[in-house]
Enzyme design. Structure first.
Site, PDB file in Angstrom:
ATOM      1  N   TRP A  98      15.868  10.242  -8.642  1.00  0.00           N
ATOM      2  CA  TRP A  98      16.367   9.054  -7.959  1.00  0.00           C
ATOM      3  C   TRP A  98      17.054   8.254  -9.054  1.00  0.00           C
ATOM      4  CZ3 TRP A  98      15.971   3.703  -8.160  1.00  0.00           C
ATOM      5  CH2 TRP A  98      16.414   3.019  -7.016  1.00  0.00           C
ATOM      6  N   LYS A 105      10.541   7.804  -1.803  1.00  0.00           N
ATOM      7  CA  LYS A 105       9.255   7.495  -1.207  1.00  0.00           C
ATOM      8  C   LYS A 105       8.412   6.575  -2.081  1.00  0.00           C
ATOM      9  CE  LYS A 105       5.931   8.118   1.799  1.00  0.00           C
ATOM     10  NZ  LYS A 105       6.093   7.346   3.035  1.00  0.00           N
ATOM     11  N   GLU A 165      16.342   1.389   7.591  1.00  0.00           N
ATOM     12  CA  GLU A 165      16.252   2.446   6.583  1.00  0.00           C
ATOM     13  C   GLU A 165      16.609   3.825   7.116  1.00  0.00           C
ATOM     14  OE1 GLU A 165      11.354   2.799   6.494  1.00  0.00           O
ATOM     15  OE2 GLU A 165      12.459   3.190   4.676  1.00  0.00           O
ATOM     16  N   ASN A 186      10.651  10.262 -15.802  1.00  0.00           N
ATOM     17  CA  ASN A 186      10.597   9.367 -14.645  1.00  0.00           C
ATOM     18  C   ASN A 186      10.289   7.984 -15.197  1.00  0.00           C
ATOM     19  OD1 ASN A 186      10.169   8.105 -12.172  1.00  0.00           O
ATOM     20  ND2 ASN A 186       8.079   8.866 -11.982  1.00  0.00           N
ATOM     21  N   GLY A 187      11.053   6.974 -14.794  1.00  0.00           N
ATOM     22  CA  GLY A 187      10.795   5.616 -15.274  1.00  0.00           C
ATOM     23  C   GLY A 187      12.051   5.014 -15.877  1.00  0.00           C
ATOM     24  N   GLU A 196       8.582  -4.762  11.125  1.00  0.00           N
ATOM     25  CA  GLU A 196       8.477  -3.338  10.823  1.00  0.00           C
ATOM     26  C   GLU A 196       9.468  -2.526  11.663  1.00  0.00           C
ATOM     27  OE1 GLU A 196       7.395  -1.553   8.627  1.00  0.00           O
ATOM     28  OE2 GLU A 196       6.946   0.422   9.418  1.00  0.00           O
ATOM     29  N   ARG A 210      10.458  12.062  -3.436  1.00  0.00           N
ATOM     30  CA  ARG A 210      10.417  11.027  -4.476  1.00  0.00           C
ATOM     31  C   ARG A 210      11.803  10.683  -5.009  1.00  0.00           C
ATOM     32  NH1 ARG A 210       4.995  10.741  -6.436  1.00  0.00           N
ATOM     33  NH2 ARG A 210       5.777   9.426  -8.096  1.00  0.00           N
ATOM     34  N   LYS A 236      12.363  -0.109  10.022  1.00  0.00           N
ATOM     35  CA  LYS A 236      12.515   1.317  10.338  1.00  0.00           C
ATOM     36  C   LYS A 236      13.963   1.627  10.719  1.00  0.00           C
ATOM     37  CE  LYS A 236       9.602   2.779   8.915  1.00  0.00           C
ATOM     38  NZ  LYS A 236       8.498   2.127   8.331  1.00  0.00           N
ATOM     39  N   HIS A 291      15.573 -21.889  16.482  1.00  0.00           N
ATOM     40  CA  HIS A 291      15.863 -22.612  15.237  1.00  0.00           C
ATOM     41  C   HIS A 291      17.010 -21.954  14.469  1.00  0.00           C
ATOM     42  CE1 HIS A 291      12.339 -25.101  15.879  1.00  0.00           C
ATOM     43  NE2 HIS A 291      11.718 -23.993  16.256  1.00  0.00           N
ATOM     44  N   CYS A 301      11.720   9.798  -8.630  1.00  0.00           N
ATOM     45  CA  CYS A 301      11.805  11.032  -9.410  1.00  0.00           C
ATOM     46  C   CYS A 301      10.509  11.826  -9.278  1.00  0.00           C
ATOM     47  CB  CYS A 301      12.083  10.801 -10.881  1.00  0.00           C
ATOM     48  SG  CYS A 301      13.594   9.920 -11.211  1.00  0.00           S
TER      49      CYS A 301
HETATM   50  O1  M6R Z   1       3.686   3.332  -1.428  1.00  0.00           O
HETATM   51  P1  M6R Z   1       3.732   1.908  -0.948  1.00  0.00           P
HETATM   52  O2  M6R Z   1       2.969   1.698   0.304  1.00  0.00           O
HETATM   53  O3  M6R Z   1       3.320   0.933  -2.019  1.00  0.00           O
HETATM   54  O4  M6R Z   1       5.263   1.634  -0.634  1.00  0.00           O
HETATM   55  C1  M6R Z   1       5.692   0.353  -0.267  1.00  0.00           C
HETATM   56  C2  M6R Z   1       7.096   0.394   0.308  1.00  0.00           C
HETATM   57  O5  M6R Z   1       7.993   0.871  -0.646  1.00  0.00           O
HETATM   58  C3  M6R Z   1       7.179   1.293   1.561  1.00  0.00           C
HETATM   59  O6  M6R Z   1       6.285   0.875   2.547  1.00  0.00           O
HETATM   60  C4  M6R Z   1       8.609   1.268   2.130  1.00  0.00           C
HETATM   61  O7  M6R Z   1       8.915   0.000   2.610  1.00  0.00           O
HETATM   62  C5  M6R Z   1       8.754   2.324   3.224  1.00  0.00           C
HETATM   63  N1  M6R Z   1       9.826   3.234   2.895  1.00  0.00           N
HETATM   64  C6  M6R Z   1       9.120   1.772   4.543  1.00  0.00           C
HETATM   65  O8  M6R Z   1       9.191   2.748   5.514  1.00  0.00           O
END
Ligand code: M6R
Length: 620
Positions: free
Chosen positions: A78, A615, A494, A104-105, A487, A31, A491, A510, A2
């Site tokens: 969100w 984000k 997501e 927000n929260g 990673e 956000r 990517k 394994h 949010c």
């Molecule tokens: O703001 P932060 O680095 O604490 O966020 C951590 C994760 O939420 C963030 O890296 C998330 O995994 C990304 N969307 C991945 O691309």
């Protein structure tokens, strides 16, 4: 999660409040983008519009509404409690129509609060936990007509995490807000004050800002700001100047923020490395607030982080252990928080976060500090909660990262971890000053190496386009290539919404090798040729999956001839030769980011705002 904007000005210039709030929401949309809404004080009443879906839906309604308001609030959501509908969108307006509020929260005791309201025949129109707050605020306001004081009393009643921002239709000269475990900053303009979940909300208007402490209530007027704690005692915010401008927060000539941020990776690494050594070539980390004697005593490091930041921590583990000879564990922050962790004053907890607001990481930090550990945060966002609540901060200087998928933050986090590792090694005298100098020299070459990889971007993009129909992709790596594989898979999940998994290549036999079938794409992160033992092991892994029909895409050094014996050249993504083994992730991750970005684009998905995500994950 949010985004919140507030604005109050001395003059009511036509449409200014409306436009500042909508522009602020546009900059905070990363956000959360399930719905958006705005409330303005107009002619002693609340004008409120809210709409499910992206901000553009709201824009199309509001653009024809001409407004003379000088105060207003906005929200981009969100969804947590209640789906992304018009009714559940914020702002919420009180039963008596006097007050509007955004949140927000998560308000954990909202059911009790709703029951109290029900006894007064005040019923919610939405399914949210937030709406109860606006009705209670209006009830508090009835008592003394003081919105600031009403907000303070309301904040004391709430359990959970919240940023609340409210306007009163009877007074267009102020906005009040409260925060607990959820972000809020004040912007200081000329004849106008702003509130935002982060500075992006108002950086187009002012770069002067004020950090707010935990459990505070704030009132902004066109010319002033007051801050009190929840107990009513006076306090102040901490002033700071935002060190980036609107251009940094815009897309520039790129189609998406993600494209732009990938291209900013050389600069992110370069800036994170800048001004770290003194004239005697010794590392100096002025911003650290932990005494060197404590760092000498550390006998264990635990990295806590989530998502991409945790993979940066996994990469760092290899370097920290090699340079500092201290055992390093990497824990997902949400797992660390809820177990009986064994930490003490000799444990250094390193928290990594781009946003500095990730609730899981924040809670892990508090848990560690309650258990006597020192916490050092590696954070990208100045003045964020994690930066404030840690014993020490090492900032990454990646600049604002807007795309939900983290890219430049990842390479900046690895760089900052390496600086920390070398600094610890220097303080603890476990490597020679010559090794530190040489390693720093290698690090300083990395921005140029990343530029070299970016120059080959078109080949990776066309590879992605040729694979638009793939259903499942595996990623394999060893040593520091293993977290890069994780990673790469994240990517792809997501952004392109396809099944992707990363494995340690040695783990293949394994179990995971059973997944391999004819033509399945498998990315293999090949270690440098100079690391002959693990290099040949990975080449064997390539052969094993090829023998089972997999289509291998190798990310390998330019001078790696061995890989060419088993992988067609069109499926080899070349990275520069001669990169220090520990620094390979800074180059090998780039093609994986580009690949995921392009695959998402070709599938028609929103690269910057993938579905279901936000984000900044500010709820647990
Ligand atoms: O703001 P932060 O680095 O604490 O966020 C951590 C994760 O939420 C963030 O890296 C998330 O995994 C990304 N969307 C991945 O691309």
């Amino acid at each position: 999660m949010c985004g919140i904007v507030g604005y109050v000005a001395s003059e009511n210039i036509s449409d200014k409040a409306r436009d500042v709030i909508i522009e602020g929401l546009a900059r905070l949309e990363y956000r959360g983008y399930d719905s958006a809404g705005i409330a303005l004080v107009e002619d002693s009443s609340i004008y409120c519009q809210k709409k499910e879906g992206r901000l553009d839906n709201l824009r199309s309604i509001i653009s024809s509404h001409s407004s003379s308001a000088r105060a207003g609030i906005g929200h981009t959501r969100w969804a947590t409690h209640g789906g992304p509908t018009d009714e559940n969108a914020h702002p919420h307006v009180s039963f008596d129509k006097r007050v509007a509020l955004v949140h927000n929260g998560i308000i954990e005791n909202y059911k009790d609060l709703a029951n109290e309201l029900a006894q007064k025949n005040i019923l919610s129109l939405s399914e949210t936990d937030s709406e109860v707050a606006v009705h209670h605020l209006a009830l508090e306001l009835e008592k003394d007509n003081d919105l600031f004081e009403a907000m303070r009393r309301l904040a004391c009643k709430l359990e959970g995490s919240f940023t609340l921002v409210a306007i009163d239709s009877h007074n267009d000269g102020e906005i009040v807000a409260a925060r607990r475990n959820s972000p809020l900053v004040v912007g200081i303009g000329e004849g106008a004050y702003y509130l935002g979940s982060d500075v992006a909300a108002f950086v187009g208007e002012t770069r002067k800002a004020l950090e707010l402490g935990q459990d505070t209530v704030v009132r902004i007027t066109p010319t002033d700001v007051d801050v009190v704690k929840f107990d009513g005692s006076k306090t102040q915010g901490t002033p700071f100047e935002v060190d980036w401008d609107l251009d940094a927060a815009g897309k520039g000539n790129f189609d998406t923020f993600m494209d732009k941020e990938i291209h900013e990776e050389p600069a992110a690494v370069r800036k994170t490395l800048t001004s770290r050594v003194d004239s005697a070539n010794r590392l100096v980390l002025d911003e650290l607030r932990i005494d060197e004697s404590l760092l000498r005593e550390v006998n264990r490091i635990i990295v806590v982080a989530c998502g991409t930041a945790s993979y940066a921590g996994h990469v760092a583990k290899y370097a920290l252990e090699q340079w500092c000879r201290i055992p390093v564990e990497v824990e997902l922050a949400h797992e660390f928080r809820y177990r009986e962790c064994i930490v003490n004053e000799k444990t250094l907890v390193v928290a990594i976060s781009q946003s500095g607001e990730t609730m899981d990481t924040l809670m892990a930090i508090r848990h560690a500090r309650e258990n006597s550990s020192k916490v050092l945060a590696i954070v990208n966002t100045y003045g964020s909660t994690i930066a404030r609540e840690s014993d020490a901060v090492l900032y990454t200087h990646a600049g604002p990262e807007v795309a939900v998928a983290s890219t430049k933050a990842f390479v900046a986090q690895i760089t900052a971890c390496y600086i920390l590792g070398l600094y610890l090694a220097q303080v603890r005298e476990c490597v020679s000053s010559e090794t530190i100098t040489n390693t720093l020299e290698e690090l300083n070459k990395m921005p140029g190496r990343i530029e070299d990889v970016l120059a080959c971007e078109d080949a990776v993009r066309s590879l992605a386009r040729s694979m638009a129909d793939v259903q499942s992709v595996l990623f394999l790596g060893r040593h520091v290539g293993f977290p890069v594989a994780l990673e790469g898979a994240l990517k792809l999940k997501e952004l392109a919404y396809i099944h992707a998994e990363g494995f340690a290549a040695g783990e293949l036999k394994h179990g995971p090798i059973a997944l391999v079938e004819e033509d399945m794409p498998i990315f293999v992160i090949v270690p440098p040729v100079s690391e002959d033992v693990i290099h040949s092991k990975v080449i064997s892994n390539v052969q094993e999956v090829r023998a089972r029909g997999a289509r291998v895409i190798a990310v390998a050094e330019e001078n790696d001839l061995a890989v060419g014996n088993f992988v067609d050249e069109e499926y080899i993504v070349r990275v520069p030769s001669g990169v220090h083994a520990l620094m390979m992730p800074l180059v090998t991750v780039i093609p994986l980011q580009i690949f995921a970005c392009e695959l998402a684009r070709v599938k028609g998905y929103d690269v910057d705002k993938p579905r279901n995500l936000a984000k900044s994950v500010t709820v647990e």
